[in-house]
Design a protein around this motif. Structure first.
Motif, PDB file in Angstrom:
ATOM      1  N   ARG A 148       0.828  -1.206   0.000  1.00 15.23           N
ATOM      2  CA  ARG A 148       0.000   0.000   0.000  1.00 15.23           C
ATOM      3  C   ARG A 148       0.867   1.262   0.000  1.00 15.23           C
ATOM      4  O   ARG A 148       0.587   2.228  -0.716  1.00 15.23           O
ATOM      5  CB  ARG A 148      -0.918  -0.007   1.213  1.00 15.23           C
ATOM      6  CG  ARG A 148      -1.849   1.203   1.296  1.00 15.23           C
ATOM      7  CD  ARG A 148      -2.557   1.253   2.624  1.00 15.23           C
ATOM      8  NE  ARG A 148      -1.585   1.418   3.714  1.00 15.23           N
ATOM      9  CZ  ARG A 148      -1.910   1.405   4.999  1.00 15.23           C
ATOM     10  NH1 ARG A 148      -3.177   1.187   5.349  1.00 15.23           N
ATOM     11  NH2 ARG A 148      -1.005   1.578   5.915  1.00 15.23           N
ATOM     12  N   ASN A 149       1.922   1.271   0.792  1.00 22.31           N
ATOM     13  CA  ASN A 149       2.813   2.442   0.835  1.00 22.31           C
ATOM     14  C   ASN A 149       3.467   2.680  -0.519  1.00 22.31           C
ATOM     15  O   ASN A 149       3.641   3.823  -0.968  1.00 22.31           O
ATOM     16  CB  ASN A 149       3.876   2.251   1.911  1.00 22.31           C
ATOM     17  CG  ASN A 149       3.276   2.263   3.305  1.00 22.31           C
ATOM     18  OD1 ASN A 149       2.216   2.863   3.531  1.00 22.31           O
ATOM     19  ND2 ASN A 149       3.929   1.602   4.247  1.00 22.31           N
ATOM     20  N   ARG A 150       3.846   1.576  -1.176  1.00 26.32           N
ATOM     21  CA  ARG A 150       4.452   1.727  -2.498  1.00 26.32           C
ATOM     22  C   ARG A 150       3.447   2.306  -3.503  1.00 26.32           C
ATOM     23  O   ARG A 150       3.774   3.182  -4.302  1.00 26.32           O
ATOM     24  CB  ARG A 150       4.964   0.386  -2.991  1.00 26.32           C
ATOM     25  CG  ARG A 150       6.179  -0.132  -2.218  1.00 26.32           C
ATOM     26  CD  ARG A 150       6.622  -1.465  -2.786  1.00 26.32           C
ATOM     27  NE  ARG A 150       7.806  -1.966  -2.077  1.00 26.32           N
ATOM     28  CZ  ARG A 150       8.380  -3.138  -2.335  1.00 26.32           C
ATOM     29  NH1 ARG A 150       7.885  -3.925  -3.296  1.00 26.32           N
ATOM     30  NH2 ARG A 150       9.440  -3.526  -1.650  1.00 26.32           N
ATOM     31  N   LEU A 151       2.211   1.802  -3.448  1.00 25.66           N
ATOM     32  CA  LEU A 151       1.197   2.320  -4.356  1.00 25.66           C
ATOM     33  C   LEU A 151       0.880   3.786  -4.084  1.00 25.66           C
ATOM     34  O   LEU A 151       0.657   4.578  -5.002  1.00 25.66           O
ATOM     35  CB  LEU A 151      -0.071   1.481  -4.274  1.00 25.66           C
ATOM     36  CG  LEU A 151       0.016   0.062  -4.849  1.00 25.66           C
ATOM     37  CD1 LEU A 151      -1.315  -0.650  -4.687  1.00 25.66           C
ATOM     38  CD2 LEU A 151       0.398   0.096  -6.321  1.00 25.66           C
ATOM     39  N   GLU A 152       0.872   4.137  -2.800  1.00 27.13           N
ATOM     40  CA  GLU A 152       0.624   5.545  -2.466  1.00 27.13           C
ATOM     41  C   GLU A 152       1.731   6.444  -3.019  1.00 27.13           C
ATOM     42  O   GLU A 152       1.465   7.522  -3.564  1.00 27.13           O
ATOM     43  CB  GLU A 152       0.505   5.707  -0.957  1.00 27.13           C
ATOM     44  CG  GLU A 152      -0.783   5.156  -0.375  1.00 27.13           C
ATOM     45  CD  GLU A 152      -0.832   5.332   1.131  1.00 27.13           C
ATOM     46  OE1 GLU A 152       0.205   5.743   1.703  1.00 27.13           O
ATOM     47  OE2 GLU A 152      -1.880   5.071   1.709  1.00 27.13           O
ATOM     48  N   GLU A 153       2.964   5.980  -2.859  1.00 31.95           N
ATOM     49  CA  GLU A 153       4.083   6.775  -3.368  1.00 31.95           C
ATOM     50  C   GLU A 153       4.028   6.869  -4.893  1.00 31.95           C
ATOM     51  O   GLU A 153       4.276   7.930  -5.480  1.00 31.95           O
ATOM     52  CB  GLU A 153       5.401   6.147  -2.921  1.00 31.95           C
ATOM     53  CG  GLU A 153       6.632   6.980  -3.241  1.00 31.95           C
ATOM     54  CD  GLU A 153       6.658   8.278  -2.459  1.00 31.95           C
ATOM     55  OE1 GLU A 153       7.300   9.241  -2.928  1.00 31.95           O
ATOM     56  OE2 GLU A 153       6.014   8.332  -1.380  1.00 31.95           O
ATOM     57  N   LYS A 154       3.698   5.763  -5.550  1.00 30.54           N
ATOM     58  CA  LYS A 154       3.593   5.776  -7.013  1.00 30.54           C
ATOM     59  C   LYS A 154       2.448   6.672  -7.470  1.00 30.54           C
ATOM     60  O   LYS A 154       2.568   7.428  -8.440  1.00 30.54           O
ATOM     61  CB  LYS A 154       3.388   4.354  -7.526  1.00 30.54           C
ATOM     62  CG  LYS A 154       3.351   4.232  -9.055  1.00 30.54           C
ATOM     63  CD  LYS A 154       3.208   2.795  -9.467  1.00 30.54           C
ATOM     64  CE  LYS A 154       3.196   2.664 -10.993  1.00 30.54           C
ATOM     65  NZ  LYS A 154       2.093   3.402 -11.602  1.00 30.54           N
ATOM     66  N   ASP A 155       1.301   6.579  -6.768  1.00 30.05           N
ATOM     67  CA  ASP A 155       0.175   7.445  -7.129  1.00 30.05           C
ATOM     68  C   ASP A 155       0.523   8.909  -6.936  1.00 30.05           C
ATOM     69  O   ASP A 155       0.126   9.773  -7.732  1.00 30.05           O
ATOM     70  CB  ASP A 155      -1.047   7.081  -6.281  1.00 30.05           C
ATOM     71  CG  ASP A 155      -1.640   5.753  -6.693  1.00 30.05           C
ATOM     72  OD1 ASP A 155      -1.291   5.275  -7.790  1.00 30.05           O
ATOM     73  OD2 ASP A 155      -2.436   5.183  -5.918  1.00 30.05           O
ATOM     74  N   LYS A 156       1.285   9.186  -5.899  1.00 27.20           N
ATOM     75  CA  LYS A 156       1.668  10.569  -5.652  1.00 27.20           C
ATOM     76  C   LYS A 156       2.566  11.088  -6.776  1.00 27.20           C
ATOM     77  O   LYS A 156       2.384  12.206  -7.274  1.00 27.20           O
ATOM     78  CB  LYS A 156       2.384  10.678  -4.306  1.00 27.20           C
ATOM     79  CG  LYS A 156       2.715  12.113  -3.915  1.00 27.20           C
ATOM     80  CD  LYS A 156       3.518  12.158  -2.619  1.00 27.20           C
ATOM     81  CE  LYS A 156       2.680  11.599  -1.464  1.00 27.20           C
ATOM     82  NZ  LYS A 156       3.395  11.720  -0.166  1.00 27.20           N
ATOM     83  N   LYS A 157       3.541  10.261  -7.205  1.00 25.05           N
ATOM     84  CA  LYS A 157       4.416  10.679  -8.298  1.00 25.05           C
ATOM     85  C   LYS A 157       3.642  10.806  -9.604  1.00 25.05           C
ATOM     86  O   LYS A 157       3.870  11.746 -10.383  1.00 25.05           O
ATOM     87  CB  LYS A 157       5.558   9.683  -8.455  1.00 25.05           C
ATOM     88  CG  LYS A 157       6.557   9.708  -7.306  1.00 25.05           C
ATOM     89  CD  LYS A 157       7.688   8.731  -7.560  1.00 25.05           C
ATOM     90  CE  LYS A 157       8.707   8.771  -6.426  1.00 25.05           C
ATOM     91  NZ  LYS A 157       9.834   7.837  -6.659  1.00 25.05           N
ATOM     92  N   ASP A 158       2.737   9.858  -9.852  1.00 25.51           N
ATOM     93  CA  ASP A 158       1.933   9.964 -11.063  1.00 25.51           C
ATOM     94  C   ASP A 158       1.062  11.203 -11.045  1.00 25.51           C
ATOM     95  O   ASP A 158       0.866  11.862 -12.067  1.00 25.51           O
ATOM     96  CB  ASP A 158       1.057   8.712 -11.225  1.00 25.51           C
ATOM     97  CG  ASP A 158       1.877   7.468 -11.530  1.00 25.51           C
ATOM     98  OD1 ASP A 158       3.038   7.634 -11.944  1.00 25.51           O
ATOM     99  OD2 ASP A 158       1.351   6.355 -11.359  1.00 25.51           O
TER     100      ASP A 158
END
Length: 511
Positions: free
Chosen positions: A450-460
């Protein structure tokens, strides 16, 4: 010596003497014949009577030779010679913009009165006009002041027509090369003004007075051959009296002004039409998505094309022009906008493909998304990035676009954590404790994911914000470029229409 030998010697002497006498007679008879033939020829010429015109020319030139041809043909020193001068324009041969030199093919026309070339036609068989070479009589030293020529002579040889009243008409052919200040501010629809200043080089106004021939007010254009490159608008002539630093006496000059417009038909095909086509391609450039490689390539190609047009235009301009043509300014403005668009395109592509190191600043986000986005009717693009939709939950977790947490907090996580602290399962806990232990490991994995997806969503999200900002900038540049085209057309079209209308009216009046 025998008698026979004496006879032979005597005969040789007689023969030798005979040959000498014969040679002497032949020589003198030949000279006598030549002398008689020459005498007969001279007598024949003497018998040919000269015509009245030949006798008059011989008489006038003999009298003129006695007085000389260097002084002014006046009876008294204080008298002034009145000279009427005008030029009949035949052709505009060339206007060298780089050297700023105008070349004209003209017929000069001089008239003045010579007091020593008068006669009574009754005394000379009714002859009232004769032709005399200008090298035999006095002629005025009228020079082109603003000449730009390396030649020593400007005129072709032409005889002077002398009337019995002493009036002289001299019409030599000439090719003048004069300096001319070139104004290229409205190239290729420019109107040039060139002046030719004529006057006596050594005689002041009290000795030689100049006037325009026949009281005319402009250059004679009756024999003018129209040019393919220039169209004459006006050709006035004016008399001036000026004093120079070299001499205290006033000097008289005649200034002929040529106002002509460039025929821009040729330049419409090599400068204007390519500019219109490249402008259309530039408008398409701003509608290509920023992440497309074709946008950057097209922008560079259009930039190079405008640069080539700029070089082509520069080849027709003076090397150190005081003003920049409006068309050149338009080219440079296109190149600046294309360069800015290419920089923006590269920046947006970098943000889209490689992510952003920092989000869009709040001030820039407010200006672009809240102001320009709404004005430019880009609501669908900016809707996900409005400020009231970028929030965080009370727990500090990242919230999605719709304001809802993608990962709901599980209340059983505390129980699983406590179960993990109790150690591995044993027989007392049974099967339920084993399941809880494995669920705890699964929850740890999901938390990391989940943390990885949040970070990826934030960058996207940040990359999409920069991409949206680039699209808004493209739309702004599109409107700026379109406004530039409209304003430039509003500036250029009046220049084209007004100059064309004035040229037609003026040329029609002169005709």
């Amino acid at each position: 010596m025998s008698r026979k030998h004496l006879v032979i010697a005597y005969e040789n002497i007689i023969e030798k003497r005979f040959l000498q006498v014969r040679g002497w007679l032949e020589m003198h008879l030949t000279g006598l014949i030549i002398t008689l033939g020459t005498f007969s020829t001279v007598q024949g010429f003497a018998e040919v009577r000269l015509s009245d015109e030949d006798q008059l020319i011989k008489h006038l030139l003999h009298m003129y030779k006695r007085r000389g041809r260097y002084g002014r043909p006046v009876k008294h020193f204080n008298d002034s010679v009145k000279i009427q001068f005008n030029m009949q324009l035949i052709q505009i041969m060339d206007l060298d913009e780089k050297e700023q030199v105008l070349t004209l093919n003209v017929w000069d026309r001089y008239t003045w009165v010579d007091e020593y070339l008068k006669w009574d036609p009754k005394d000379w068989g009714g002859v009232d006009k004769i032709r005399i070479p200008p090298t035999k009589i006095w002629i005025p030293d009228i020079k082109l002041y603003n000449y730009a020529d390396t030649r020593l002579e400007e005129h072709r040889d032409a005889s002077c027509v002398v009337s019995y009243t002493g009036s002289i008409l001299w019409m030599p052919q000439a090719v003048y090369r004069s300096s001319c200040e070139i104004d290229v501010s409205s190239f290729p629809f420019d109107v040039q003004t060139c002046k030719l200043k004529f006057g006596s080089w050594t005689y002041d106004g009290t000795k030689v007075d100049l006037e325009v021939f026949g009281q005319q007010v402009q250059i004679d254009l009756t024999e003018y051959v129209p040019s393919n490159a220039w169209q004459i608008l006006q050709a006035p002539a004016k008399k001036n009296v000026e004093k120079y630093t070299c001499c205290p006496e006033p000097y008289v000059d005649l200034t002929f002004t040529l106002v002509f417009q460039r025929v821009s038909t040729f330049y419409n095909y090599i400068l204007i039409l390519p500019c219109i086509l490249l402008t259309s391609l530039t408008l398409v450039l701003f509608w290509i998505p920023p992440e497309s490689p074709a946008k950057l390539m097209l922008g560079i190609n259009i930039f190079v094309a405008f640069f080539l047009l700029l070089l082509l235009m520069e080849s027709n301009l003076p090397p150190a022009a005081a003003t920049v043509p409006l068309l050149g300014t338009y080219y440079c403005l296109n190149m600046i906008l294309i360069t800015l668009s290419s920089f923006l395109n590269a920046f947006v592509v970098n943000m889209s493909f490689y992510g952003a190191r920092r989000p869009v600043p709040n001030c820039l986000r407010k200006v672009l998304f809240s102001f320009f986005g709404k004005i430019l009717c880009m609501d669908n693009l900016i809707q996900p990035f409005l400020g009231n939709q970028q929030q965080k939950t009370h727990g500090g977790k990242y919230v999605g676009v719709n304001g809802e947490n993608k990962w709901l907090h599980d209340v059983s996580s505390d129980l699983l954590m406590r179960t993990k602290k109790q150690g591995p399962p044993d027989e007392q806990h049974g099967q339920l404790a084993l399941i809880n232990y494995h669920l705890l490991d699964l929850m740890d994995f999901l938390k990391v994911y989940r943390n990885r997806l949040e970070e990826k969503d934030k960058k996207d999200k940040v990359a999409k914000e920069w991409k949206a900002a680039g699209l808004i900038f493209d739309r702004i540049f599109f409107l700026v470029y379109l406004s530039t085209i409209v304003v430039s057309m509003c500036v250029l079209l009046p220049i084209i229409t007004l100059t064309t209308h004035e040229s037609n009216v003026d040329f029609g009046e002169m005709a």
